[in-house]
Scaffold this motif. Structure first.
Motif, PDB file in Angstrom:
ATOM      1  N   LEU A 113       6.814 -11.419   3.489  1.00 15.37           N
ATOM      2  CA  LEU A 113       7.920 -10.222   4.105  1.00 15.37           C
ATOM      3  C   LEU A 113       6.546  -9.020   2.874  1.00 15.37           C
ATOM      4  O   LEU A 113       6.347  -9.637   1.407  1.00 15.37           O
ATOM      5  CB  LEU A 113       8.932 -10.429   3.509  1.00 15.37           C
ATOM      6  CG  LEU A 113      10.388 -10.961   4.735  1.00 15.37           C
ATOM      7  CD1 LEU A 113      10.564 -12.401   4.674  1.00 15.37           C
ATOM      8  CD2 LEU A 113      11.728 -10.582   4.064  1.00 15.37           C
ATOM      9  N   SER A 114       6.630  -8.012   3.050  1.00  8.27           N
ATOM     10  CA  SER A 114       5.274  -8.028   2.286  1.00  8.27           C
ATOM     11  C   SER A 114       5.793  -5.839   2.560  1.00  8.27           C
ATOM     12  O   SER A 114       5.779  -5.143   3.175  1.00  8.27           O
ATOM     13  CB  SER A 114       4.334  -7.940   2.339  1.00  8.27           C
ATOM     14  OG  SER A 114       3.646  -7.730   3.912  1.00  8.27           O
ATOM     15  N   THR A 115       4.742  -5.411   1.380  1.00  8.08           N
ATOM     16  CA  THR A 115       4.779  -3.776   1.018  1.00  8.08           C
ATOM     17  C   THR A 115       4.119  -3.542   0.808  1.00  8.08           C
ATOM     18  O   THR A 115       3.035  -4.171   0.397  1.00  8.08           O
ATOM     19  CB  THR A 115       5.937  -2.769   0.959  1.00  8.08           C
ATOM     20  OG1 THR A 115       6.093  -1.801   1.135  1.00  8.08           O
ATOM     21  CG2 THR A 115       6.391  -3.292  -0.599  1.00  8.08           C
ATOM     22  N   GLN A 116       3.779  -2.578   1.021  1.00  4.06           N
ATOM     23  CA  GLN A 116       2.010  -1.464   1.026  1.00  4.06           C
ATOM     24  C   GLN A 116       2.811  -0.939  -0.328  1.00  4.06           C
ATOM     25  O   GLN A 116       3.348   0.262  -0.448  1.00  4.06           O
ATOM     26  CB  GLN A 116       1.538  -0.519   1.872  1.00  4.06           C
ATOM     27  CG  GLN A 116       1.072  -1.822   3.155  1.00  4.06           C
ATOM     28  CD  GLN A 116      -0.433  -2.582   3.229  1.00  4.06           C
ATOM     29  OE1 GLN A 116      -1.497  -2.343   2.007  1.00  4.06           O
ATOM     30  NE2 GLN A 116      -0.143  -3.754   3.346  1.00  4.06           N
ATOM     31  N   THR A 117       1.938  -1.116  -1.670  1.00  8.88           N
ATOM     32  CA  THR A 117       1.973   0.450  -2.451  1.00  8.88           C
ATOM     33  C   THR A 117       1.909   1.493  -2.909  1.00  8.88           C
ATOM     34  O   THR A 117       0.990   1.390  -1.072  1.00  8.88           O
ATOM     35  CB  THR A 117       1.347  -0.518  -3.915  1.00  8.88           C
ATOM     36  OG1 THR A 117       0.014  -0.552  -3.875  1.00  8.88           O
ATOM     37  CG2 THR A 117       2.263  -1.944  -3.635  1.00  8.88           C
ATOM     38  N   SER A 118       1.784   2.302  -3.316  1.00  2.00           N
ATOM     39  CA  SER A 118       1.131   3.961  -3.227  1.00  2.00           C
ATOM     40  C   SER A 118      -0.338   4.073  -3.059  1.00  2.00           C
ATOM     41  O   SER A 118      -1.133   4.838  -2.361  1.00  2.00           O
ATOM     42  CB  SER A 118       1.664   4.492  -4.253  1.00  2.00           C
ATOM     43  OG  SER A 118       1.059   4.021  -5.639  1.00  2.00           O
ATOM     44  N   ASP A 119      -1.154   2.735  -3.605  1.00  9.10           N
ATOM     45  CA  ASP A 119      -2.826   2.920  -3.379  1.00  9.10           C
ATOM     46  C   ASP A 119      -3.174   1.507  -2.720  1.00  9.10           C
ATOM     47  O   ASP A 119      -3.877   1.372  -2.775  1.00  9.10           O
ATOM     48  CB  ASP A 119      -3.096   1.681  -5.129  1.00  9.10           C
ATOM     49  CG  ASP A 119      -2.498   1.264  -5.391  1.00  9.10           C
ATOM     50  OD1 ASP A 119      -1.920   0.457  -4.867  1.00  9.10           O
ATOM     51  OD2 ASP A 119      -3.026  -0.047  -6.131  1.00  9.10           O
ATOM     52  N   GLY A 120      -2.279   1.253  -1.896  1.00 10.03           N
ATOM     53  CA  GLY A 120      -2.795   1.039  -0.594  1.00 10.03           C
ATOM     54  C   GLY A 120      -2.948  -1.452  -0.920  1.00 10.03           C
ATOM     55  O   GLY A 120      -3.078  -1.049   0.487  1.00 10.03           O
TER      56      GLY A 120
END
Length: 241
Positions: free
Chosen positions: A71-78
Motif C-alpha cells: 500500500l503506497s502513496t505519492q508525496t508532494s515531491d513525487g
C-alpha cells in the motif's frame, strides 16, 4: 443448471480456501457465501501489477487470498511512500467511500477476491456479521498503520529489520486453522533484499548487513536467500522494542 454448478464450484473453492477462517467472510454460512460469490470474482495479479490507483474512484474492494501487496502513496515531491503491506486474508479498499486513499500493487504473484464496491456495500448492510468483521478489520488496520509509522519514522535499521521479521513470522504463520496470534519461526521470505529495503526505507546494503549481523549473533538463520528461521525470538523482540 449451469448457474447451480458454478455456484457449487465457488462454494467448494471457498471451503478449501487457505484463509477461509481468517478472512472477512469467516463467519458467513454456506448460503451467505453463495450470495457473496455471486457478486465477486477471483483475479490473479503478477508482481508489479496494480490493483488500486491512489485517488481513483473507489469502485472495487478486495480480499487477499495468496501473495503479498504493498500500500503506497505519492508525496508532494513525487516520491513513493509505502504505507504498509497486505498479506493473505487482509481486506483492501474503501467500503462506503468515494475514493481510494492509497495505491495497491502486487509485490509477488497474488490471488485476490474482488467485489464491486456498491454490491459489497449492499451485502454488508444486509449481513451484520460481515459488517462487524469489517469494523474489526478497520480497527486492526489502524493499529498496524500506527505501528508502521513508528517503524519508518523512529526506528533505526536494526529495529526496523527486527520488527519486519517478527511481523512476517506472525502474518506468514502456517496456513489453515492457525489464528493470527500464532507465529512461525521458519518461513519463506516473499520479498527480495531490494524489496525489503524499499519497504523499510533503507538501502539494500544496509539490509544485507543487518541480515548478516543477525545471523552471526545467532538471532536468525538464513538457509537460503528466501528462507528465514528465527532462533532467538525474545532477543529479536527486545531489539524491536
Amino acid at each position: 443448471m449451469m448457474e447451480s454448478i458454478q455456484s457449487e464450484a465457488a462454494l467448494n473453492f471457498c471451503q478449501a480456501c487457505a484463509v477461509r477462517n481468517r478472512a472477512i467472510c469467516a463467519d458467513l454460512d454456506d448460503e451467505e457465501i453463495r450470495i457473496l460469490n455471486s457478486i465477486g470474482r477471483r483475479r490473479h495479479l503478477e508482481a508489479g501489477e496494480q490493483l488500486f490507483w491512489e485517488g481513483d474512484e473507489a469502485i472495487v474492494v478486495a480480499n487477499v487470498i495468496e501473495g503479498l501487496l504493498k500500500l503506497s502513496t505519492q508525496t508532494s515531491d513525487g516520491k513513493e511512500q509505502i504505507l504498509g503491506l497486505a498479506y493473505p486474508s487482509d481486506f483492501m479498499g474503501r467500503p462506503f467511500g468515494n475514493s481510494t486513499p492509497y495505491g495497491v500493487e502486487a509485490l509477488t504473484p497474488a490471488l485476490v477476491c474482488t467485489f464491486q464496491r456498491a454490491d459489497f456495500d449492499r451485502f454488508a448492510r444486509e449481513h451484520p456479521k460481515l459488517e462487524h468483521n469489517l469494523l474489526e478489520r478497520t480497527l486492526s488496520e489502524l493499529d498496524r498503520t500506527r505501528r508502521w509509522m513508528l517503524l519508518l519514522g523512529r526506528m533505526n535499521a536494526e529495529q526496523k529489520l527486527a520488527t519486519f521479521l517478527l511481523d512476517m513470522s506472525e502474518r506468514l504463520a502456517p496456513k489453515g486453522c492457525a489464528p493470527f496470534e500464532q507465529s512461525a519461526d521458519a518461513f519463506e521470505l516473499p520479498l527480495s533484499r531490494q524489496q525489503i529495503a524499499d519497504v523499510l526505507g533503507l538501502t539494500i546494503e544496509t539490509v544485507s548487513r543487518q541480515f548478516t549481523k543477525f545471523r552471526k549473533q545467532g538471532l536468525i538463520d538464513l538457509p537460503s536467500r528466501r528462507e528465514a528461521v528465527i532462533q532467538k525470538r525474545e532477543r529479536l523482540e527486545e531489539l524491536a522494542q
